[in-house]
Scaffold this active site. Sequence first.
Site, PDB file in Angstrom:
ATOM      1  N   ASP A 126       0.883  -1.167   0.000  1.00 38.98           N
ATOM      2  CA  ASP A 126       0.000   0.000   0.000  1.00 38.98           C
ATOM      3  C   ASP A 126       0.917   1.213   0.000  1.00 38.98           C
ATOM      4  O   ASP A 126       1.595   1.480   0.990  1.00 38.98           O
ATOM      5  CB  ASP A 126      -0.870  -0.029   1.261  1.00 38.98           C
ATOM      6  CG  ASP A 126      -1.748   1.205   1.402  1.00 38.98           C
ATOM      7  OD1 ASP A 126      -1.587   2.152   0.602  1.00 38.98           O
ATOM      8  OD2 ASP A 126      -2.582   1.220   2.328  1.00 38.98           O
TER       9      ASP A 126
ATOM     10  N   GLY B 127      17.964  -5.369  -0.268  1.00 39.15           N
ATOM     11  CA  GLY B 127      17.706  -6.202  -1.454  1.00 39.15           C
ATOM     12  C   GLY B 127      16.456  -7.007  -1.206  1.00 39.15           C
ATOM     13  O   GLY B 127      15.443  -6.791  -1.854  1.00 39.15           O
ATOM     14  N   ASN B 128      16.501  -7.892  -0.201  1.00 37.26           N
ATOM     15  CA  ASN B 128      15.322  -8.708   0.103  1.00 37.26           C
ATOM     16  C   ASN B 128      14.275  -7.853   0.826  1.00 37.26           C
ATOM     17  O   ASN B 128      14.573  -7.220   1.847  1.00 37.26           O
ATOM     18  CB  ASN B 128      15.742  -9.894   0.980  1.00 37.26           C
ATOM     19  CG  ASN B 128      14.650 -10.944   1.038  1.00 37.26           C
ATOM     20  OD1 ASN B 128      13.463 -10.614   1.056  1.00 37.26           O
ATOM     21  ND2 ASN B 128      15.042 -12.198   1.064  1.00 37.26           N
TER      22      ASN B 128
ATOM     23  N   ASP C  29      -7.003  -7.635   1.569  1.00 34.73           N
ATOM     24  CA  ASP C  29      -6.822  -6.283   2.122  1.00 34.73           C
ATOM     25  C   ASP C  29      -7.586  -6.182   3.446  1.00 34.73           C
ATOM     26  O   ASP C  29      -8.630  -6.817   3.621  1.00 34.73           O
ATOM     27  CB  ASP C  29      -7.352  -5.252   1.109  1.00 34.73           C
ATOM     28  CG  ASP C  29      -7.003  -3.826   1.519  1.00 34.73           C
ATOM     29  OD1 ASP C  29      -6.001  -3.631   2.245  1.00 34.73           O
ATOM     30  OD2 ASP C  29      -7.741  -2.897   1.118  1.00 34.73           O
ATOM     31  N   LYS C  30      -7.049  -5.364   4.366  1.00 39.03           N
ATOM     32  CA  LYS C  30      -7.649  -5.105   5.692  1.00 39.03           C
ATOM     33  C   LYS C  30      -7.631  -6.341   6.610  1.00 39.03           C
ATOM     34  O   LYS C  30      -8.597  -6.595   7.338  1.00 39.03           O
ATOM     35  CB  LYS C  30      -9.093  -4.578   5.585  1.00 39.03           C
ATOM     36  CG  LYS C  30      -9.367  -3.570   4.488  1.00 39.03           C
ATOM     37  CD  LYS C  30      -8.587  -2.286   4.628  1.00 39.03           C
ATOM     38  CE  LYS C  30      -8.900  -1.355   3.472  1.00 39.03           C
ATOM     39  NZ  LYS C  30      -7.789  -0.402   3.208  1.00 39.03           N
TER      40      LYS C  30
ATOM     41  N   TYR D  78       1.121   0.516  15.062  1.00 43.77           N
ATOM     42  CA  TYR D  78       0.178   0.241  13.978  1.00 43.77           C
ATOM     43  C   TYR D  78       0.417   1.209  12.821  1.00 43.77           C
ATOM     44  O   TYR D  78       0.323   2.417  12.991  1.00 43.77           O
ATOM     45  CB  TYR D  78      -1.266   0.363  14.476  1.00 43.77           C
ATOM     46  CG  TYR D  78      -2.244   0.145  13.356  1.00 43.77           C
ATOM     47  CD1 TYR D  78      -2.437  -1.125  12.839  1.00 43.77           C
ATOM     48  CD2 TYR D  78      -2.930   1.205  12.785  1.00 43.77           C
ATOM     49  CE1 TYR D  78      -3.295  -1.341  11.770  1.00 43.77           C
ATOM     50  CE2 TYR D  78      -3.802   1.010  11.726  1.00 43.77           C
ATOM     51  CZ  TYR D  78      -3.975  -0.268  11.223  1.00 43.77           C
ATOM     52  OH  TYR D  78      -4.816  -0.475  10.166  1.00 43.77           O
TER      53      TYR D  78
ATOM     54  N   LYS E 116      -2.655  -2.457   8.056  1.00 40.73           N
ATOM     55  CA  LYS E 116      -2.734  -3.902   8.246  1.00 40.73           C
ATOM     56  C   LYS E 116      -1.791  -4.607   7.258  1.00 40.73           C
ATOM     57  O   LYS E 116      -1.429  -4.034   6.234  1.00 40.73           O
ATOM     58  CB  LYS E 116      -4.194  -4.356   8.039  1.00 40.73           C
ATOM     59  CG  LYS E 116      -4.597  -5.507   8.914  1.00 40.73           C
ATOM     60  CD  LYS E 116      -4.471  -5.220  10.392  1.00 40.73           C
ATOM     61  CE  LYS E 116      -4.664  -6.444  11.250  1.00 40.73           C
ATOM     62  NZ  LYS E 116      -4.243  -6.189  12.633  1.00 40.73           N
ATOM     63  N   ASP E 117      -1.449  -5.841   7.575  1.00 41.33           N
ATOM     64  CA  ASP E 117      -0.429  -6.559   6.791  1.00 41.33           C
ATOM     65  C   ASP E 117      -0.894  -6.865   5.361  1.00 41.33           C
ATOM     66  O   ASP E 117      -0.113  -6.861   4.436  1.00 41.33           O
ATOM     67  CB  ASP E 117      -0.077  -7.866   7.491  1.00 41.33           C
ATOM     68  CG  ASP E 117       0.121  -7.630   8.964  1.00 41.33           C
ATOM     69  OD1 ASP E 117       1.198  -7.195   9.345  1.00 41.33           O
ATOM     70  OD2 ASP E 117      -0.838  -7.847   9.745  1.00 41.33           O
TER      71      ASP E 117
ATOM     72  N   GLN F 258      -3.985 -28.399  -9.241  1.00 36.94           N
ATOM     73  CA  GLN F 258      -4.171 -29.531 -10.173  1.00 36.94           C
ATOM     74  C   GLN F 258      -3.009 -30.529 -10.077  1.00 36.94           C
ATOM     75  O   GLN F 258      -1.972 -30.244  -9.493  1.00 36.94           O
ATOM     76  CB  GLN F 258      -4.326 -29.051 -11.620  1.00 36.94           C
ATOM     77  CG  GLN F 258      -5.508 -28.137 -11.845  1.00 36.94           C
ATOM     78  CD  GLN F 258      -6.875 -28.831 -11.771  1.00 36.94           C
ATOM     79  OE1 GLN F 258      -7.019 -29.863 -11.168  1.00 36.94           O
ATOM     80  NE2 GLN F 258      -7.877 -28.224 -12.363  1.00 36.94           N
TER      81      GLN F 258
ATOM     82  N   ARG G  84      -9.181   0.538  10.827  1.00 31.22           N
ATOM     83  CA  ARG G  84      -7.985   0.745  11.660  1.00 31.22           C
ATOM     84  C   ARG G  84      -7.294  -0.560  12.019  1.00 31.22           C
ATOM     85  O   ARG G  84      -6.548  -0.629  13.002  1.00 31.22           O
ATOM     86  CB  ARG G  84      -8.335   1.534  12.929  1.00 31.22           C
ATOM     87  CG  ARG G  84      -8.907   2.899  12.611  1.00 31.22           C
ATOM     88  CD  ARG G  84      -9.261   3.711  13.827  1.00 31.22           C
ATOM     89  NE  ARG G  84      -9.983   4.897  13.443  1.00 31.22           N
ATOM     90  CZ  ARG G  84      -9.424   6.031  13.042  1.00 31.22           C
ATOM     91  NH1 ARG G  84      -8.117   6.130  12.996  1.00 31.22           N
ATOM     92  NH2 ARG G  84     -10.160   7.057  12.699  1.00 31.22           N
TER      93      ARG G  84
ATOM     94  N   TYR H 205      -0.884  -2.330  19.809  1.00 28.11           N
ATOM     95  CA  TYR H 205      -0.127  -1.475  18.885  1.00 28.11           C
ATOM     96  C   TYR H 205      -0.923  -0.231  18.497  1.00 28.11           C
ATOM     97  O   TYR H 205      -0.528   0.514  17.616  1.00 28.11           O
ATOM     98  CB  TYR H 205       0.250  -2.282  17.630  1.00 28.11           C
ATOM     99  CG  TYR H 205       1.223  -3.391  17.958  1.00 28.11           C
ATOM    100  CD1 TYR H 205       2.595  -3.157  17.942  1.00 28.11           C
ATOM    101  CD2 TYR H 205       0.767  -4.649  18.348  1.00 28.11           C
ATOM    102  CE1 TYR H 205       3.486  -4.150  18.283  1.00 28.11           C
ATOM    103  CE2 TYR H 205       1.658  -5.649  18.688  1.00 28.11           C
ATOM    104  CZ  TYR H 205       3.018  -5.391  18.653  1.00 28.11           C
ATOM    105  OH  TYR H 205       3.900  -6.382  18.994  1.00 28.11           O
TER     106      TYR H 205
HETATM  107  P1  13P Z   1      -4.746  -0.581   5.146  1.00 29.71           P
HETATM  108  O1  13P Z   1      -3.835  -1.447   5.970  1.00 29.71           O
HETATM  109  O2  13P Z   1      -5.364  -1.316   4.031  1.00 29.71           O
HETATM  110  O3  13P Z   1      -4.009   0.657   4.707  1.00 29.71           O
HETATM  111  O4  13P Z   1      -5.965  -0.130   6.057  1.00 29.71           O
HETATM  112  C1  13P Z   1      -5.686   0.489   7.225  1.00 29.71           C
HETATM  113  C2  13P Z   1      -6.831   1.056   7.960  1.00 29.71           C
HETATM  114  O5  13P Z   1      -6.589   1.536   9.049  1.00 29.71           O
HETATM  115  C3  13P Z   1      -8.193   1.021   7.424  1.00 29.71           C
HETATM  116  O6  13P Z   1      -9.127   1.630   8.286  1.00 29.71           O
HETATM  117 MG    MG Z   2      -4.089   1.967   3.294  1.00 30.53          MG
HETATM  118 MG    MG Z   3      -4.423  -2.293   2.469  1.00 34.71          MG
END
Ligand code: 13P
Ligand code: MG
Ligand code: MG
Length: 387
Positions: A12, A104-105, A138-139, A239, A242-243, A252, A276, A359
């Site tokens: 993101d 790098g990684n 997502d989220k 925080y 989110k990951d 298959q 959040r 967090y």
């Molecule tokens: P993202 O991790 O997708 O950026 O969302 C964070 C968030 O706090 C949504 O309310």
């Molecule tokens: Mg976001």
């Molecule tokens: Mg996101």
Amino acid sequence: MGCVTLSVFKADVGSVGGHTRPSHAMLQAVLRRVEQAIDDGFLLDGLVTYTGDDMALTLSHTHGPGAATAHSFAWECFEAATAVAEEAGLYGAGQDLLVDAPSGNLRGAGPAVAEIEFERDPDSRHRPAEVFLVFAADKCGPGAYNYPLYSTFCDPMQNGGLLLNPKLRRGFLFTIIDMESRTADRRIRLEVPERLWDVAVLLQNPDRFAVEAIHSRHIPEEQVVAVSATRLHNIAGRYTGKDDPVAIVRAQGLFPAPEEIVAPYTLGHFVSGGARGSHVMPLMPIAINSAVAGSYCQPVVSCLAFSMDGQGRFAQDYTDLFGDVAWEATRLKVQQKADEWRRQGFIGPTMASQAELAYTGIVQALEHLEGEFTLEEEAEREKVLQP
Ligand code: 13P
Ligand code: MG
Ligand code: MG
């Protein structure tokens, strides 16, 4: 053609009007780089997509998993998109680029990374065709894949293929990572079905333990699953978003079929995430390139199904599994489940676990109240009880 590495990088790095989706200009900036890298022969193929506010690069190449060259390329793409986002005043520009100069990684630098290397040989006896699925969520956190992966690879009640295909009946090797470990990577490898309940004991806590990889036991060098299993709050110490994990699942032949791999997503299982990143919400399957636009940032997951040719190319055509009409009833059900659940507001299990909330800003609020608590002496308490 020999060994191909499939790498999915997701970050993101800015979104339009809140945590919704990246802008078209950001996607264009990255697409130009990917096309150039294919023309230059650095990549075999590549696709740029988004799921909510996360941009995903699905790339095939011959540099190997963890290769500094491929990882640096992805980082430069995300930096280019960040610059476009900053210029347009978008929200959270560069949000997931948590270090100044990664070594790098990209693992541990912010972006989600899932990679699998395999032999791509159309004349191979056991794998003439290569089918794989790419999930992007997502989220929510990496533990979001615990429930569906357990269902597909461990539970014949959910996946009859485990009984029907002798290659699946040989079982699988699970690699599970302890995402709380900060000093070094802490992993455990467990064979199923023998260690089913031990796998279950760990996957029960998806905030801490996540499936990182699954290998076949029919042909042990064949990896079937790779999940981006790192926690942003452990990298940043607070925080920062989110990951939002990605997963590659090959399908298959000696692996489960796509229809068995997506079946658990009909439940709309509860995950930590949402608004959040601090709530518990059911996960909704959505079409690729969809914004997150609903109430409370409902967690979402996309799933594309690909075939790869003998030259490592896959991106020219794909099936958007969760975009199909087959998932519409599930979407409606999950939406209703979320709405009902959210009516309980902040009390107890509808918010994320205390370990997750540690967090967030709720910690300062609790610290602030600490001084106002009073400890009553035994004698005074008795006075109150018997005036
Ligand atoms: P993202 O991790 O997708 O950026 O969302 C964070 C968030 O706090 C949504 O309310
Ligand atoms: Mg976001
Ligand atoms: Mg996101």
